[in-house]
Design a protein around this motif. Structure first.
Motif, PDB file in Angstrom:
ATOM      1  N   HIS A 142      41.938   9.961  53.029  1.00 38.00           N
ATOM      2  CA  HIS A 142      42.613   9.147  52.024  1.00 38.00           C
ATOM      3  C   HIS A 142      43.581   8.169  52.676  1.00 38.00           C
ATOM      4  O   HIS A 142      43.669   7.000  52.270  1.00 38.00           O
ATOM      5  N   THR A 191      45.151   1.019  38.852  1.00 38.03           N
ATOM      6  CA  THR A 191      44.227   2.082  38.440  1.00 38.03           C
ATOM      7  C   THR A 191      42.812   1.803  38.946  1.00 38.03           C
ATOM      8  O   THR A 191      42.126   2.699  39.448  1.00 38.03           O
ATOM      9  N   ASN A 228      38.465   5.928  45.290  1.00 36.40           N
ATOM     10  CA  ASN A 228      38.231   7.356  45.043  1.00 36.40           C
ATOM     11  C   ASN A 228      39.423   8.190  45.523  1.00 36.40           C
ATOM     12  O   ASN A 228      39.275   9.231  46.165  1.00 36.40           O
ATOM     13  N   VAL A 229      40.629   7.670  45.194  1.00 42.74           N
ATOM     14  CA  VAL A 229      41.870   8.362  45.539  1.00 42.74           C
ATOM     15  C   VAL A 229      42.626   8.615  44.246  1.00 42.74           C
ATOM     16  O   VAL A 229      42.926   7.695  43.489  1.00 42.74           O
ATOM     17  N   ASP A 230      42.956   9.869  43.993  1.00 43.55           N
ATOM     18  CA  ASP A 230      43.698  10.226  42.792  1.00 43.55           C
ATOM     19  C   ASP A 230      45.092   9.599  42.808  1.00 43.55           C
ATOM     20  O   ASP A 230      45.731   9.497  43.859  1.00 43.55           O
ATOM     21  N   LYS A 231      45.575   9.180  41.640  1.00 44.34           N
ATOM     22  CA  LYS A 231      46.884   8.518  41.531  1.00 44.34           C
ATOM     23  C   LYS A 231      48.008   9.400  42.072  1.00 44.34           C
ATOM     24  O   LYS A 231      48.877   8.936  42.828  1.00 44.34           O
ATOM     25  N   ASP A 232      47.991  10.674  41.698  1.00 47.52           N
ATOM     26  CA  ASP A 232      49.051  11.576  42.163  1.00 47.52           C
ATOM     27  C   ASP A 232      48.997  11.760  43.678  1.00 47.52           C
ATOM     28  O   ASP A 232      50.037  11.806  44.351  1.00 47.52           O
ATOM     29  N   VAL A 233      47.799  11.836  44.217  1.00 51.73           N
ATOM     30  CA  VAL A 233      47.630  11.970  45.672  1.00 51.73           C
ATOM     31  C   VAL A 233      48.175  10.727  46.367  1.00 51.73           C
ATOM     32  O   VAL A 233      48.854  10.811  47.397  1.00 51.73           O
ATOM     33  N   LEU A 258      42.567   2.285  42.816  1.00 50.92           N
ATOM     34  CA  LEU A 258      42.528   3.687  43.231  1.00 50.92           C
ATOM     35  C   LEU A 258      41.198   4.339  42.858  1.00 50.92           C
ATOM     36  O   LEU A 258      40.690   5.197  43.593  1.00 50.92           O
ATOM     37  N   LYS A 259      40.608   3.896  41.724  1.00 57.93           N
ATOM     38  CA  LYS A 259      39.319   4.435  41.329  1.00 57.93           C
ATOM     39  C   LYS A 259      38.237   4.018  42.312  1.00 57.93           C
ATOM     40  O   LYS A 259      37.385   4.829  42.702  1.00 57.93           O
TER      41      LYS A 259
END
Length: 397
Positions: A66, A38, A45-50, A41-42
């Motif tokens: 990304h 987590t 700056n990449v969303d988890k689902d992406v 990814l934060k």
């Protein structure tokens, strides 16, 4: 980040070699860096689902920024990572990428519009069908095989006009034809010289003359083929060096019977006197602007062989008398159309007068002259089939 090599990327997508496990690499890296998934990814700056969609190939249009950020975080080559991501795409996306690769191949190497007009391509064909036509024609199983087997490029410019692409196509077709015919006879220069001396009378035989001469040249180790003229190439003939043997291509450029014979003698001059130049370049296209002196010598050789200037000065007084032209042609062992053709050339060269359209009715068709030699056309069979037919003609007992 290294510069993104799109060309390399598209080529590598379809390789069969294995790629690394991204999820496993990601787990290794966050353990190495001592952070959670987590948190990583934060920071990226990449969303988890992406992120998950990128890895499992469910993202219809993966965000390139990304993808590159994740590659950098994993400390892997960005080309390798993008290739892996693309290979994980759904079949529809993979097919669209493959189609783009094939389209690039077509646009880079072929004048699709001109070849469609000529009948080589079908106007209703899709990209995949156009590529299949090219590969089947040249006898290759894949784009990679096609590109690996090509002769040296005809032009070094990166942005080539369409006419250059047509010349490349013409050259590669001839090269592949000669390679498949594979004349077994050793090149004998002395035998070639003896054959050239005897060529002239055969111009009188429209239906069989070129056929007989070409077979004799084949036995001397010189392979002669005929390819239909391709629009915009402006090439009437060429001389190749294939497996240390001279090979000649003649076209029906200008659709004039005399031009076939003139071109043949022109190319034979290159074989006799310019062959080192041909060998060093793999081939020589006649009418090449950068080789003016070589071309002029070959032109003069062909003209003097059939009708030297003294003959012109004699026959010009009787050119409108068919009986005198017939008798003059017979005495000089040439077809009357060659008299009219060279007469027109001398009038233009010496006096600036244009007679090229004056005697068209006296010219036999090129088609009847080359039909027994199975000329290469652009809308029928593959080079392999055409080459087998030509070879059978030359080796007919």
């Amino acid at each position: 980040m290294k510069n993104l090599d799109v060309e390399r990327l598209l080529q590598d997508i379809f390789k069969d070699d294995s790629v690394f496990d991204v999820k496993e690499r990601f787990e290794e890296k966050i353990a190495e860096y001592g952070i959670s998934k987590t948190r990583a990814l934060k920071l990226l700056n990449v969303d988890k689902d992406v992120f998950e969609e990128i890895l499992d190939g469910s993202a219809k249009q993966p965000n390139l920024i990304h993808v590159v950020k994740v590659a950098e975080f994993l400390d892997v080559d960005v080309h390798e990572f993008i290739r892996m991501v693309l290979r994980n795409q759904n079949p529809e996306n993979i097919a669209s990428i493959d189609r783009a690769r094939k389209l690039k191949f077509l646009m880079k190497n072929f004048d699709v519009k001109a070849l469609t007009k000529r009948g080589f391509f079908d106007g209703g064909d899709e990209v995949e069908e156009l590529v299949e036509k090219v590969l089947a024609y040249f006898g290759y199983d894949s784009i990679a095989e096609y590109e690996s087997q090509l002769v040296e490029p005809l032009y070094s410019r990166s942005k080539r006009p369409f006419s250059d692409k047509m010349k490349d196509f013409w050259v590669r077709s001839a090269y592949q034809t000669f390679r498949l015919i594979d004349n077994p006879n050793p090149f004998d220069r002395n035998r070639l010289k003896d054959t050239i001396v005897k060529i002239k009378p055969y111009s009188q035989d429209v239906n069989n003359g070129l056929y007989i001469v070409s077979r004799a040249l084949y036995n001397a180790g010189v392979t002669v083929i005929f390819q239909d003229y391709l629009d915009t190439t402006h090439v009437r003939g060429a001389t190749f060096n294939i497996k240390d043997k001279p090979c000649i291509v003649i076209t029906d450029y200008l659709k004039r019977y005399p031009t076939l014979w003139f071109t043949l003698l022109h190319e034979l001059h290159h074989v006799l006197f310019d062959y080192e130049t041909v060998v060093s370049n793999n081939f020589h296209l006649s009418d090449h602007q950068d080789l003016f002196l070589i071309e002029e010598k070959a032109n003069s050789f062909a003209r003097d062989y059939f009708l030297p200037v003294d003959g012109f000065h004699y026959i010009k007084n009787y050119i409108n008398n068919p009986y005198m032209v017939e008798r003059f042609a017979k005495d000089n062992e040439i077809h009357p159309s060659l008299v009219y053709s060279f007469y027109s050339w001398y009038q233009k060269e010496l006096y600036g007068k244009n007679f090229f359209g004056a005697f068209k009715e006296s010219y036999p068709t090129c088609k009847s002259a080359v039909s027994r030699l199975n000329p290469i056309s652009w809308n029928e069979e593959s080079i392999k089939v055409a080459s087998e037919k030509i070879k059978a003609v030359f080796e007919l007992k």
